[in-house]
Design an enzyme around this catalytic site. Structure first.
Site, PDB file in Angstrom:
ATOM      1  CE  LYS A 185      -1.479   2.966   2.232  1.00  0.00           C
ATOM      2  NZ  LYS A 185      -1.312   4.423   1.808  1.00  0.00           N
ATOM      3  CD  GLU A 260      13.719   0.861   9.288  1.00  0.00           C
ATOM      4  OE1 GLU A 260      14.209  -0.269   9.381  1.00  0.00           O
ATOM      5  OE2 GLU A 260      14.192   1.856   9.882  1.00  0.00           O
ATOM      6  CB  CYS A 294      13.049   9.252   8.939  1.00  0.00           C
ATOM      7  SG  CYS A 294      13.904   7.878   8.225  1.00  0.00           S
ATOM      8  CD  GLU A 391      11.160  12.911  11.612  1.00  0.00           C
ATOM      9  OE1 GLU A 391      10.081  12.358  11.875  1.00  0.00           O
ATOM     10  OE2 GLU A 391      12.089  12.328  11.038  1.00  0.00           O
TER      11      GLU A 391
HETATM   12  N1  LIG Z   1      10.425   7.287   8.595  1.00  0.00           N
HETATM   13  C1  LIG Z   1      10.217   7.941   7.473  1.00  0.00           C
HETATM   14  O1  LIG Z   1      10.921   7.824   6.503  1.00  0.00           O
HETATM   15  C2  LIG Z   1       9.050   8.818   7.358  1.00  0.00           C
HETATM   16  C3  LIG Z   1       8.601   9.516   8.453  1.00  0.00           C
HETATM   17  N2  LIG Z   1       7.518  10.342   8.326  1.00  0.00           N
HETATM   18  C4  LIG Z   1       7.108  11.099   9.496  1.00  0.00           C
HETATM   19  O2  LIG Z   1       5.677  11.047   9.548  1.00  0.00           O
HETATM   20  C5  LIG Z   1       5.195  12.368   9.540  1.00  0.00           C
HETATM   21  C6  LIG Z   1       3.883  12.408   8.835  1.00  0.00           C
HETATM   22  O3  LIG Z   1       4.092  12.040   7.475  1.00  0.00           O
HETATM   23  P1  LIG Z   1       3.007  11.184   6.796  1.00  0.00           P
HETATM   24  O4  LIG Z   1       3.264  10.992   5.370  1.00  0.00           O
HETATM   25  O5  LIG Z   1       1.683  11.737   7.205  1.00  0.00           O
HETATM   26  O6  LIG Z   1       3.298   9.785   7.456  1.00  0.00           O
HETATM   27  P2  LIG Z   1       2.233   8.649   7.674  1.00  0.00           P
HETATM   28  O7  LIG Z   1       2.832   7.747   8.645  1.00  0.00           O
HETATM   29  O8  LIG Z   1       0.876   9.211   7.922  1.00  0.00           O
HETATM   30  O9  LIG Z   1       2.162   7.931   6.211  1.00  0.00           O
HETATM   31  C7  LIG Z   1       2.996   6.889   5.895  1.00  0.00           C
HETATM   32  C8  LIG Z   1       2.146   5.775   5.289  1.00  0.00           C
HETATM   33  O10 LIG Z   1       1.202   5.360   6.261  1.00  0.00           O
HETATM   34  C9  LIG Z   1      -0.114   5.377   5.684  1.00  0.00           C
HETATM   35  N3  LIG Z   1      -1.129   5.637   6.691  1.00  0.00           N
HETATM   36  C10 LIG Z   1      -1.677   6.818   7.045  1.00  0.00           C
HETATM   37  N4  LIG Z   1      -2.615   6.629   7.997  1.00  0.00           N
HETATM   38  C11 LIG Z   1      -2.660   5.286   8.241  1.00  0.00           C
HETATM   39  C12 LIG Z   1      -3.421   4.459   9.115  1.00  0.00           C
HETATM   40  N5  LIG Z   1      -4.325   4.967   9.926  1.00  0.00           N
HETATM   41  N6  LIG Z   1      -3.192   3.123   9.086  1.00  0.00           N
HETATM   42  C13 LIG Z   1      -2.268   2.606   8.255  1.00  0.00           C
HETATM   43  N7  LIG Z   1      -1.519   3.333   7.395  1.00  0.00           N
HETATM   44  C14 LIG Z   1      -1.718   4.658   7.397  1.00  0.00           C
HETATM   45  C15 LIG Z   1      -0.026   6.466   4.662  1.00  0.00           C
HETATM   46  O11 LIG Z   1      -1.074   6.295   3.736  1.00  0.00           O
HETATM   47  P3  LIG Z   1      -1.715   7.616   3.054  1.00  0.00           P
HETATM   48  O12 LIG Z   1      -0.625   8.254   2.269  1.00  0.00           O
HETATM   49  O13 LIG Z   1      -2.814   7.065   2.188  1.00  0.00           O
HETATM   50  O14 LIG Z   1      -2.213   8.488   4.164  1.00  0.00           O
HETATM   51  C16 LIG Z   1       1.342   6.206   4.073  1.00  0.00           C
HETATM   52  O15 LIG Z   1       1.293   5.150   3.127  1.00  0.00           O
HETATM   53  C17 LIG Z   1       6.267  13.172   8.832  1.00  0.00           C
HETATM   54  O16 LIG Z   1       6.177  14.524   9.118  1.00  0.00           O
HETATM   55  C18 LIG Z   1       7.511  12.536   9.378  1.00  0.00           C
HETATM   56  O17 LIG Z   1       7.765  13.053  10.657  1.00  0.00           O
HETATM   57  C19 LIG Z   1       6.828  10.444   7.164  1.00  0.00           C
HETATM   58  C20 LIG Z   1       7.277   9.756   6.029  1.00  0.00           C
HETATM   59  C21 LIG Z   1       8.437   8.929   6.046  1.00  0.00           C
HETATM   60  O1  LIG Z   2      18.150   7.641   3.528  1.00  0.00           O
HETATM   61  C1  LIG Z   2      17.146   6.946   3.441  1.00  0.00           C
HETATM   62  O2  LIG Z   2      17.127   5.734   3.149  1.00  0.00           O
HETATM   63  C2  LIG Z   2      15.879   7.634   3.736  1.00  0.00           C
HETATM   64  O3  LIG Z   2      16.137   8.498   4.772  1.00  0.00           O
HETATM   65  C3  LIG Z   2      14.813   6.682   4.008  1.00  0.00           C
HETATM   66  S1  LIG Z   2      13.486   7.320   4.877  1.00  0.00           S
HETATM   67  O4  LIG Z   2      13.699   8.727   5.186  1.00  0.00           O
HETATM   68  O5  LIG Z   2      12.314   7.125   4.003  1.00  0.00           O
HETATM   69  O6  LIG Z   2      13.438   6.478   6.076  1.00  0.00           O
END
Ligand SMILES: NC(=O)C1=CN([C@@H]2O[C@H](COP(=O)(O)OP(=O)(O)OC[C@H]3O[C@@H](n4cnc5c(N)ncnc54)[C@H](OP(=O)(O)O)[C@@H]3O)[C@@H](O)[C@H]2O)C=CC1
Ligand SMILES: O=C(O)[C@H](O)CS(=O)(=O)O
Length: 490
Positions: A185, A260, A294, A391
């Site tokens: 997804k 992650e 991240c 963050e």
């Molecule tokens: N570790 C990383 O690399 C990342 C960290 N983040 C952090 O998360 C914050 C918010 O970003 P955001 O994109 O909103 O991250 P989310 O965690 O909301 O989104 C990541 C994924 O989770 C899905 N998702 C959203 N709501 C649900 C739910 N209730 N149950 C299951 N899956 C769900 C999203 O789907 P959909 O897009 O359809 O909502 C998307 O595919 C960022 O500001 C950052 O701090 C965000 C992205 C990457």
């Molecule tokens: O460097 C990476 O692999 C990215 O930071 C991955 S993430 O931000 O999507 O975790």
């Protein structure tokens, strides 16, 4: 809403249907989600708005495909992953244009991500052939003891918008190498990249049902995945909030989970650092993907003796960043993913100013409008300010001053997160002490860009569980089976 027509070498890579059981299909309801370009709000495409029934079909397809896929030899799975890798690289220009159009990053970064994404397929095509077991010295002449590693089974992946290609292959690569099948997804803001990669998987000859992509209602799709006893593993990259929810929901059927999650990376510059190298590292660690990774530096700590000179050098580099539409030549920073992300950056800046912070450069929305934001530095940062604990996920560099090693280690570790940390020093004793003292899964010493497929990626504390990439990344997709082979003495 204006529509942009992407000019692709292979127009078949721009999909508007999902990929389930080797078929391209619409949502049962016919509903769609529109995909827009954050640099212009123009319509780029649309994807099905699927829900539980389509997700159940995808799970059933992955379950049906599992026996034949796991029965292939490691070499056969490896060859198919290698072919998929080759097709990603051969179609890099198209994938990059699709990615830039839906996510906003510059074409240069997008092409870099396609290569990064392909590297996980190449790496796990190799790892597939090295999933070794053990023969244990026996405890009796009547028996032989051995250990086999077997695929976990049907897996689910929920992936983020910030790396729409690499976060898929970093999960699907090891899963398929291990003999698992997968339901993905992708983020609703960047689904086109995921579907293009599914098309390339189909072209590579990966059998129907091995890889399935479902777009639509995140909560409904996720609940169907977490509730299903057929799904034996959930792998997620995204916010810690959603990660925790998924872990709770997966507990009901005791699934394996890989998470992650969010970060809050400290970036420390000691007074014995190579300052030019430190500025170089700060630029890539902070402003990569417009600060939306991240592992981005979220807090910059600079020792008092070099604070002013580091700040001056950083200001010069940040002000030289070219901001614009990612498809324009030379652009280094695109728009943020959406206005919610812009508002988060603004909230952190205004909070800092109210508490004594000082904007050195940037600080407001970019004159280009939409979700463009000026690359920003805030000086005189303190631990009372929100960005010390939250963050930012945007192009904002808070610069804190510190006095000594013990003080900065305490500040760096004062967070519930523990994904990445960076520091610059040329003193070998300090390098060992600080690298060992930092509570994070990734530590960059004199480097601001450390992500690679050959090294384990994952966090401490609330930054997640599990490791992706490296020789460790396949373990999360394997079960260990102990076989006691008796009757050997008859
Ligand atoms: N570790 C990383 O690399 C990342 C960290 N983040 C952090 O998360 C914050 C918010 O970003 P955001 O994109 O909103 O991250 P989310 O965690 O909301 O989104 C990541 C994924 O989770 C899905 N998702 C959203 N709501 C649900 C739910 N209730 N149950 C299951 N899956 C769900 C999203 O789907 P959909 O897009 O359809 O909502 C998307 O595919 C960022 O500001 C950052 O701090 C965000 C992205 C990457
Ligand atoms: O460097 C990476 O692999 C990215 O930071 C991955 S993430 O931000 O999507 O975790």
């Amino acid at each position: 809403m204006r529509t942009i027509m992407l000019t692709l070498n292979n127009p078949a890579l721009l999909l508007s249907q999902c990929y389930i059981d080797g078929q391209w299909r619409d949502a049962d309801s016919g509903a769609v989600i529109e995909v827009t370009n954050p640099a212009s709000n123009a319509l780029v495409g649309s994807v099905p708005k699927m829900g539980s029934t389509e997700t159940q079909a995808a799970i059933a397809a992955a379950d049906k495909a599992l026996p034949a896929w796991r029965a292939k030899t490691a070499k056969e799975r490896s060859a198919l992953l290698r072919k998929w890798n080759d097709l990603l690289l051969a179609n890099a220009d198209d994938l990059a244009l699709i990615m830039t159009s839906e996510q906003g990053k510059s074409l240069t970064e997008a092409k870099g991500e396609v290569a990064y994404a392909a590297s996980f397929l190449e790496w796990f095509a190799e790892e597939a052939k090295r999933i070794y077991g053990d023969v244990i010295p026996t405890i009796g002449n009547d028996r032989r003891l051995l250990v086999m590693k077997e695929p976990v089974g049907v897996c689910a992946a929920i992936t983020p918008w910030n790396f729409p290609a690499a976060m898929i292959t970093r999960k699907v690569g090891p899963a398929l190498a291990a003999g698992c099948t997968m339901v993905i997804k992708p983020a609703s803001q960047t689904p086109l990249t995921a579907l293009a990669m599914a098309k390339l998987a189909e072209m590579a000859g990966i059998p129907a049902g091995v890889v399935n992509v479902v777009t639509g209602s995140a909560a409904e799709i996720a609940k169907t995945l977490t509730d299903s006893p057929i799904v034996r593993k959930m792998t997620f990259t995204g916010s810690t909030e959603i990660g925790k929810k998924l872990m709770r929901d997966c507990a009901e059927t005791v699934k394996k989970v890989s998470m992650e999650l969010g970060g809050n990376a400290p970036f420390i510059v000691f007074d014995d650092a190579d300052l030019d190298a430190a500025v170089e590292g700060a630029m890539v660690s902070k402003y990569r993907n417009s600060g939306q990774t991240c592992v981005c530096a979220n807090r910059m700590y600079v020792q008092a003796g070099v604070y002013d000179s580091f700040l001056a050098k950083l200001k010069e580099r940040v002000e030289a960043l070219k901001v614009g539409n990612g498809t324009e030549a030379g652009v280094q920073q695109g728009p943020l993913i959406d206005m919610k992300a812009v508002e988060k950056v603004e909230e952190h800046i205004s909070d800092a100013l109210q508490k004594g912070g000082r904007v050195v450069t940037g600080g407001k929305r970019h004159r280009l409008g939409y979700s463009f934001f000026e690359p920003t530095i805030v000086a005189d940062a303190t631990t009372e300010m929100k960005f010390a604990r939250e963050e930012t996920f945007g192009p904002l560099a808070p610069v804190f001053r510190f006095s000594d090693e013990a003080e900065v280690i305490a500040m760096a570790n004062d967070t519930e997160f523990g994904l990445a940390a960076y520091f610059y020093s040329r003193d070998i004793g300090r390098v060992w002490r600080v690298a060992e003292a930092l509570q994070s899964g990734l530590v960059g010493v004199n480097s601001g860009l450390i992500s690679t497929e050959v090294a384990p990626f994952g966090g401490y504390k609330e930054s997640g569980v599990g490791r992706e990439g490296s020789k460790y990344g396949i373990d999360d997709y394997l079960n260990i089976k102990y076989i006691c082979m008796g009757g050997v003495d008859k």
